[in-house]
Write an enzyme that holds these catalytic residues in place. Structure first.
Site, PDB file in Angstrom:
ATOM      1  CD  GLU A   1    -131.487  -5.123 -58.480  1.00 21.71           C
ATOM      2  OE1 GLU A   1    -131.874  -4.147 -58.002  1.00 21.71           O
ATOM      3  OE2 GLU A   1    -130.374  -5.665 -58.651  1.00 21.71           O
TER       4      GLU A   1
ATOM      5  CB  CYS B   1    -127.542   0.698 -58.206  1.00 18.25           C
ATOM      6  SG  CYS B   1    -127.249  -0.459 -59.701  1.00 18.25           S
TER       7      CYS B   1
ATOM      8  CB  CYS C   1    -130.508  -2.583 -61.024  1.00 13.22           C
ATOM      9  SG  CYS C   1    -129.028  -3.536 -60.949  1.00 13.22           S
TER      10      CYS C   1
ATOM     11  CB  ALA D   1    -111.374 -19.044 -26.644  1.00 12.74           C
TER      12      ALA D   1
ATOM     13  NE  ARG E   1    -109.460 -17.115 -37.885  1.00 18.89           N
ATOM     14  CZ  ARG E   1    -108.647 -17.680 -37.693  1.00 18.89           C
ATOM     15  NH1 ARG E   1    -107.790 -18.640 -38.464  1.00 18.89           N
ATOM     16  NH2 ARG E   1    -108.087 -17.564 -36.581  1.00 18.89           N
TER      17      ARG E   1
ATOM     18  CG  ASP F   1    -101.769 -17.389 -29.271  1.00 18.36           C
ATOM     19  OD1 ASP F   1    -101.089 -17.792 -28.294  1.00 18.36           O
ATOM     20  OD2 ASP F   1    -102.797 -16.828 -28.951  1.00 18.36           O
TER      21      ASP F   1
ATOM     22  NE  ARG G   1    -104.719 -23.774 -40.249  1.00 20.97           N
ATOM     23  CZ  ARG G   1    -105.062 -22.868 -39.491  1.00 20.97           C
ATOM     24  NH1 ARG G   1    -105.028 -21.498 -40.014  1.00 20.97           N
ATOM     25  NH2 ARG G   1    -104.817 -22.844 -37.899  1.00 20.97           N
TER      26      ARG G   1
ATOM     27  CB  THR H   1    -105.523  -6.236 -29.645  1.00 22.22           C
ATOM     28  OG1 THR H   1    -104.052  -5.982 -29.661  1.00 22.22           O
ATOM     29  CG2 THR H   1    -106.125  -5.578 -30.954  1.00 22.22           C
TER      30      THR H   1
END
Length: 351
Positions: A53, A78, A87, A157, A190, A206, A213, A292
């Site tokens: 706003e 808010c 705001c 995957a 990510r 892994d 990146r 996991t």
């Protein structure tokens, strides 16, 4: 109503420009309309900076026009002092006579108070315009405040025959499953989220960097579950290039860009999300491996999943998780298949 929806769609478009930059704050877009013409636009650009706003009002050249305008905003203005002033006070200051709101803010310091203040001041207020779309825009924010945990995204995957990885003794064979397009999309995911998590085996076998990146944007907070601190300090995840949490049962210690957090280790999934909630992490990607991922699936701690299926077959290995939910169509990256699944379990939807 169609006109209101048109301007609200523009608010959503603007809000999305803040993806990956404003968390744990919500993404918010704002449009100011004078006599059927947009004269001001703004969105929340960076965490801690001016709200949508404020930016929209500041973009209006002739502030006198504001006294005869309609302000559209995707989330309730808010009504409290945080990193910036309320705001709702700014709207009153400029005597804007009408406000159209996408959805109510469920954050306890707002939660209808902004709307109430505007109405009490005599401003015409319309609410719940494209409410579902506006809530979905801030699914991370609403999950964080209503369920007291991050929004949890599973990502893995798998091969055409349903394996997430080769057996460890076969890892000398290429363990990569998908193509470059899927890798780039994974890095894009990510930068959209605040944190990324892997388990001990994935970190050890892994040796991932868990950075973004390949695309522009901010690296997520890296998290590794290493119960007994068995991982080698030479792994990429410990290179101190970006903030990293190590959830373990041995010690608490803070080093540059490395924080060891000790837990009881009885319920790793629950303990982890409690830690992240306290740190105001509103979204989390879990990139595996199978153990996991399944530990979060087993206790229904997930909101959506991205499953990339490559054109390889392993014939043996570690089986990929199996989940149920609402499947939605997304474009396939390159030669891979992409499945997107949302959790529709009723228990999951309760605050």
């Amino acid at each position: 109503m169609l006109i209101q929806e048109m301007y609200m769609k523009r608010c959503i478009q603007l809000a999305l420009k803040g993806l990956g930059a404003v968390a744990p704050n919500p993404m918010v877009g704002c449009v100011i309309v004078h006599e059927g013409k947009i004269i001001g636009e703004g969105y929340h650009e960076v965490y801690g900076s001016a709200h949508a706003e404020v930016n929209a009002i500041n973009s209006v050249e002739n502030k006198e026009f504001l006294k005869n305008c309609v302000l559209y905003v995707s989330l309730e203005p808010c009504n409290h002092y945080g990193k910036t002033p309320p705001c709702s006070d700014l709207i009153l200051k400029h005597q804007i006579p009408e406000v159209v709101i996408g959805c109510t803010d469920s954050f306890e310091k707002v939660a209808g108070k902004g709307i109430e203040k505007l109405k009490n001041a005599g401003i015409k207020v319309t609410t719940d315009v494209l409410e579902s779309e506006c809530r979905n825009l801030n699914k991370r924010f609403f999950t964080f405040h209503e369920k007291k945990r991050p929004y949890i995204i599973l990502k893995w995957a798998q091969t055409q025959d349903g394996f997430i990885s080769r057996l460890e003794e076969d890892i000398q064979n290429n363990n990569w499953i998908t193509g470059e397009e899927s890798k780039i999309l994974s890095h894009q995911l990510r930068v959209s989220e605040q944190a990324i998590l892997v388990g001990t085996n994935t970190a050890r076998i892994d040796n991932p960097e868990l950075t973004a990146r390949l695309v522009p944007g901010k690296n997520p907070l890296r998290i590794v579950l290493d119960k007994n601190l068995s991982l080698a300090a030479t792994l990429n995840i410990f290179d101190q290039s970006t903030p990293t949490l190590i959830i373990n049962t041995v010690k608490n210690e803070v080093l540059p860009n490395l924080e060891y957090i000790k837990t009881e280790g009885k319920d790793v999934a629950q303990e982890t999300i409690e830690i992240l909630y306290k740190k105001e992490i509103s979204s989390l990607i879990i990139e595996g491996g199978a153990h996991t991922l399944n530990s979060f699936i087993a206790v229904n701690l997930w909101d959506e999943a991205f499953i990339f299926t490559g054109n390889k077959k392993f014939e043996k290995g570690i089986k990929a998780p199996v989940i149920k939910g609402k499947k939605e169509k997304l474009p396939n990256p390159g030669n891979d298949l992409l499945s997107f699944i949302k959790n529709t379990n009723d228990q999951q939807l309760k605050p």
